[in-house]
Design an enzyme around this catalytic site. Structure first.
Site, PDB file in Angstrom:
ATOM      1  N   LYS A 250      11.686  13.179  -1.078  1.00  6.35           N
ATOM      2  CA  LYS A 250      10.625  14.101  -2.207  1.00  6.35           C
ATOM      3  C   LYS A 250      10.538  15.395  -2.134  1.00  6.35           C
ATOM      4  O   LYS A 250      10.302  16.273  -1.982  1.00  6.35           O
ATOM      5  CB  LYS A 250       9.650  12.361  -2.174  1.00  6.35           C
TER       6      LYS A 250
ATOM      7  N   HIS B   9      16.358   8.468 -10.077  1.00  6.57           N
ATOM      8  CA  HIS B   9      15.261   7.967  -9.240  1.00  6.57           C
ATOM      9  C   HIS B   9      13.972   7.090 -10.055  1.00  6.57           C
ATOM     10  O   HIS B   9      13.953   7.908 -11.163  1.00  6.57           O
ATOM     11  CB  HIS B   9      14.400   8.893  -8.372  1.00  6.57           C
TER      12      HIS B   9
ATOM     13  N   SER C 212       8.575   0.417  -0.188  1.00  7.81           N
ATOM     14  CA  SER C 212       8.660   0.673   1.096  1.00  7.81           C
ATOM     15  C   SER C 212       9.192   0.235   2.886  1.00  7.81           C
ATOM     16  O   SER C 212       8.687  -0.537   3.125  1.00  7.81           O
ATOM     17  CB  SER C 212       7.125  -0.497   1.036  1.00  7.81           C
TER      18      SER C 212
ATOM     19  N   GLU D  64      15.045  -0.409  -6.170  1.00 10.76           N
ATOM     20  CA  GLU D  64      14.345   0.228  -6.199  1.00 10.76           C
ATOM     21  C   GLU D  64      12.580  -0.379  -7.143  1.00 10.76           C
ATOM     22  O   GLU D  64      12.573   0.528  -8.236  1.00 10.76           O
ATOM     23  CB  GLU D  64      14.416   1.658  -5.679  1.00 10.76           C
TER      24      GLU D  64
ATOM     25  N   GLY E 139       6.671   3.470  -2.280  1.00 11.81           N
ATOM     26  CA  GLY E 139       4.734   4.068  -2.100  1.00 11.81           C
ATOM     27  C   GLY E 139       2.985   3.342  -2.265  1.00 11.81           C
ATOM     28  O   GLY E 139       2.741   3.959  -1.291  1.00 11.81           O
TER      29      GLY E 139
ATOM     30  N   ASN F 295      14.808   9.852   1.531  1.00 17.26           N
ATOM     31  CA  ASN F 295      14.456  10.513  -0.032  1.00 17.26           C
ATOM     32  C   ASN F 295      12.916  11.552   0.737  1.00 17.26           C
ATOM     33  O   ASN F 295      12.475  10.658   0.428  1.00 17.26           O
ATOM     34  CB  ASN F 295      14.226   9.716  -0.885  1.00 17.26           C
TER      35      ASN F 295
ATOM     36  N   GLU G 146      10.702   8.062  -9.949  1.00 18.14           N
ATOM     37  CA  GLU G 146       9.904   9.126 -10.180  1.00 18.14           C
ATOM     38  C   GLU G 146      10.363  10.483 -11.591  1.00 18.14           C
ATOM     39  O   GLU G 146       9.731  10.813 -12.224  1.00 18.14           O
ATOM     40  CB  GLU G 146       9.194   9.889  -9.428  1.00 18.14           C
TER      41      GLU G 146
HETATM   42  P1  13P Z   1       8.935   4.558   0.033  1.00 15.46           P
HETATM   43  O1  13P Z   1       9.844   3.950   0.930  1.00 15.46           O
HETATM   44  O2  13P Z   1       7.863   5.513   0.319  1.00 15.46           O
HETATM   45  O3  13P Z   1       7.708   3.236  -1.168  1.00 15.46           O
HETATM   46  O4  13P Z   1       9.873   5.333  -1.498  1.00 15.46           O
HETATM   47  C1  13P Z   1      10.421   4.628  -1.463  1.00 15.46           C
HETATM   48  C2  13P Z   1      11.439   5.318  -2.402  1.00 15.46           C
HETATM   49  O5  13P Z   1      11.414   5.475  -3.638  1.00 15.46           O
HETATM   50  C3  13P Z   1      13.062   5.987  -2.333  1.00 15.46           C
HETATM   51  O6  13P Z   1      13.851   6.713  -3.397  1.00 15.46           O
END
Ligand code: 13P
Length: 249
Positions: free
Chosen positions: A11, A95, A212, A167, A173, A9, A97
């Site tokens: 982003k 997601h 992560s 997640e 992150g 992903n 976010e």
């Molecule tokens: P990270 O791997 O950067 O923690 O992000 C995970 C994520 O949100 C994948 O959709």
């Protein structure tokens, strides 16, 4: 054996030039796995570039979100049909976010999932608890409600075409990963909830872990019986790291 999927992903990262570089890096490296399907989800504006470079390769392309509507006066939105026309076969939905910054609810994610499935896209439906929810012992309540709400009224046939990603919000992150045991416990819980919806679909549906995931922790997570792949953020932006995670599968 269940499908295994390693998905990136990206982003809000990736101009067309950056996308082309990253895709070439994946194609030039050992990014093919015997066991796992590989998928990248660039931003909308780079989807066509990624699709054209990855056409006829082992790497699939997906969107990071889509509208629940087929079309209409919805400024800024992208439809399932539009994703399909640029070669996407998957779409990430719900997601954390999107939930956090765009107020997406389980009901909305469910409507998007219904639309994605009707259009022939494979939805990757994200669920996960915040740190506060985990620390107050509410992980299963929160994840259970997200599973029930986002998968509501999907037929057994549709569930068999769906992917779930667990997640934990506190792991995204932050460099803090759930231990393989912590992640497996929630994946097993999700699998049990799926069994209540449809036994056969619950056996088939891949549950990915995200938060992560890095080259040094991927093998431990992916060796768990109910962890069927990874949804990778930061580490999917570096070809070498993403390839190492694919190889851990
Ligand atoms: P990270 O791997 O950067 O923690 O992000 C995970 C994520 O949100 C994948 O959709």
């Amino acid at each position: 054996m269940r499908r295994m999927i390693i998905a990136g992903n990206w982003k809000l990262f990736g101009t067309i030039a950056e996308t082309e570089n990253l895709c070439k890096g994946l194609l030039n490296g050992k990014s093919r796995s015997e066991r796992a399907e590989v998928l990248v989800c660039p931003p909308y504006t780079a989807l066509a570039a990624a699709s054209s470079l990855l056409a006829d390769s082992h790497i699939a392309v997906g969107g990071q979100d889509m509208s629940e509507y087929e079309g209409g006066a919805y400024t800024g939105e992208i439809s399932a049909e539009m994703l399909l026309t640029v070669g996407a076969t998957f779409v990430i939905l719900g997601h954390s976010e999107r939930r956090q910054y765009h107020a997406e609810t389980d009901q909305l994610v469910n409507a998007k999932a219904v639309r994605a499935l009707a259009s022939g896209l494979t939805p990757i439906i994200c669920v996960g608890e915040t740190l506060e929810e985990r620390e107050s012992g509410r992980t299963e309540d929160v994840v259970g409600a997200q599973i029930a709400g986002t998968l509501k009224d999907l037929s057994a046939e549709d569930l068999k075409k769906t992917v779930v990603a667990y997640e934990p919000v506190w792991a995204i992150g932050t460099g803090k990963t759930a231990t393989p045991e912590m992640a497996e416990a929630v994946h097993r819980f999700i699998r049990e909830r799926l069994v209540a919806l449809d036994n056969e679909a619950a056996e088939m549906l891949p549950i990915l872990y995200g938060g992560s995931v890095k080259p040094n922790n991927a093998a431990g997570l992916l060796s768990q019986p109910n962890i069927d792949g990874a949804l990778v953020g930061g580490a999917s932006l570096k070809a070498d790291d993403f390839i190492a995670i694919i190889n851990a599968a």
